[in-house]
Write a protein that holds these residues in place. Structure first.
Motif, PDB file in Angstrom:
ATOM      1  N   PRO A  19       0.814  -1.226   0.000  1.00  0.00           N
ATOM      2  CA  PRO A  19       0.000   0.000   0.000  1.00  0.00           C
ATOM      3  C   PRO A  19       0.846   1.273   0.000  1.00  0.00           C
ATOM      4  N   LEU A  20       2.008   1.222   0.624  1.00  0.00           N
ATOM      5  CA  LEU A  20       2.886   2.392   0.639  1.00  0.00           C
ATOM      6  C   LEU A  20       3.464   2.636  -0.753  1.00  0.00           C
ATOM      7  N   ALA A  22       2.002   1.769  -3.487  1.00  0.00           N
ATOM      8  CA  ALA A  22       0.868   2.253  -4.284  1.00  0.00           C
ATOM      9  C   ALA A  22       0.706   3.761  -4.134  1.00  0.00           C
ATOM     10  N   ALA A  23       0.964   4.263  -2.932  1.00  0.00           N
ATOM     11  CA  ALA A  23       0.870   5.706  -2.690  1.00  0.00           C
ATOM     12  C   ALA A  23       1.910   6.472  -3.500  1.00  0.00           C
ATOM     13  N   ALA A  24       2.997   5.782  -3.860  1.00  0.00           N
ATOM     14  CA  ALA A  24       4.043   6.388  -4.686  1.00  0.00           C
ATOM     15  C   ALA A  24       3.823   6.082  -6.165  1.00  0.00           C
ATOM     16  N   ALA A 207       6.153  10.069  -0.484  1.00  0.00           N
ATOM     17  CA  ALA A 207       4.880   9.352  -0.672  1.00  0.00           C
ATOM     18  C   ALA A 207       4.635   8.408   0.501  1.00  0.00           C
ATOM     19  N   PHE A 208       5.680   7.712   0.942  1.00  0.00           N
ATOM     20  CA  PHE A 208       5.560   6.831   2.108  1.00  0.00           C
ATOM     21  C   PHE A 208       5.172   7.635   3.350  1.00  0.00           C
ATOM     22  N   SER A 210       3.653  10.495   3.560  1.00  0.00           N
ATOM     23  CA  SER A 210       2.274  10.971   3.442  1.00  0.00           C
ATOM     24  C   SER A 210       1.277   9.866   3.734  1.00  0.00           C
ATOM     25  N   ALA A 211       1.547   8.652   3.222  1.00  0.00           N
ATOM     26  CA  ALA A 211       0.659   7.515   3.442  1.00  0.00           C
ATOM     27  C   ALA A 211       0.594   7.141   4.927  1.00  0.00           C
ATOM     28  N   LYS A 214      -1.614   9.583   6.868  1.00  0.00           N
ATOM     29  CA  LYS A 214      -3.044   9.357   6.630  1.00  0.00           C
ATOM     30  C   LYS A 214      -3.573   8.214   7.481  1.00  0.00           C
ATOM     31  N   ASP A 215      -2.704   7.203   7.727  1.00  0.00           N
ATOM     32  CA  ASP A 215      -3.110   6.079   8.573  1.00  0.00           C
ATOM     33  C   ASP A 215      -3.243   6.512  10.031  1.00  0.00           C
TER      34      ASP A 215
END
Length: 215
Positions: A19-20, A22-24, A207-208, A210-211, A214-215
């Motif tokens: 998922p991390l 994917a955020a990138a 990106a990591f 930021s993800a 959000k969690d």
């Protein structure tokens, strides 16, 4: 085009890193559980994933076999972290390092009486520092797998190992007696690569980060 190589290991770290990635905007195109390849392509032509043993991730990143990697805090401590930039605790693949003994072993009494304990572990640095801080004398036996066998066969009084649910300990008639530290996985970056490939690596790191927020 600058190629970015990411070192990952199979299992929880791989699954929880997806998922991390994917955020990138990165998707790994093959499943490491079914693919025989050790270098996996992604949907980004300049990003590839190398599959290595969990304990080897920091070494690959340190020596430039990978630019970036995801590894547990336990592995980082044992490795020493030389040559690595550690920008993020990813808060994934959480578990703990604990001391465990047979159900019928009186650990508290042994420690109180100043007994010299035989301890099996692959985390020798963590174990040595922990027992030294308690003033407990130990003989460390380095093992790499099936840690639970050591006390069951009488080879060791205790083990120091990763614990997640504790089900494996229970199934082998062992009990967790001390929690040494909590573990999660960290992002590690080759320091030279961070200078030479700053823009693409910073994109992944940001990106990591930021993800995680959000969690």
């Amino acid at each position: 085009m600058t190629t970015i190589t990411l070192a990952l290991s199979k299992g929880r770290i791989f699954d929880e890193t997806m998922p991390l990635l994917a955020a990138a905007g990165i998707k790994v195109l093959e499943d490491p559980e079914t693919s025989r390849k050790l270098i996996l392509p992604t949907n980004q032509p300049n990003v590839r994933v190398v599959m290595v043993r969990a304990t080897d991730v920091p070494t690959y990143v340190q020596y430039g076999g990978a630019d970036i990697g995801v590894t547990g805090k336990d592995t980082l401590i044992e490795h020493g972290g030389q040559g690595l930039f550690r920008p993020l605790d990813l808060n994934i693949a959480k578990c703990r390092v604990s001391v465990a003994v047979r159900n019928d072993f009186d650990y508290k009494h042994a420690v109180t009486q100043g007994s010299r304990l035989k301890v099996a572990t692959k985390y020798t640095l963590i174990a040595r520092e922990f027992f030294a801080s308690k003033g407990v004398h130990v003989d460390l036996i380095k093992l790499y797998g099936s840690m639970e066998l050591a006390p069951l066969t009488g080879m060791a009084d205790a083990i120091v190992d990763l614990v997640s649910t504790g089900n494996t300990l229970k199934a082998n008639h062992l009990v967790e007696v001390e929690r040494i530290m909590d573990i999660s996985s960290h992002l590690v970056v080759n320091q030279a690569a961070l200078k030479l490939k700053q823009e693409p690596l910073r994109h992944i790191i940001d990106a990591f980060a930021s993800a995680i927020r959000k969690d």
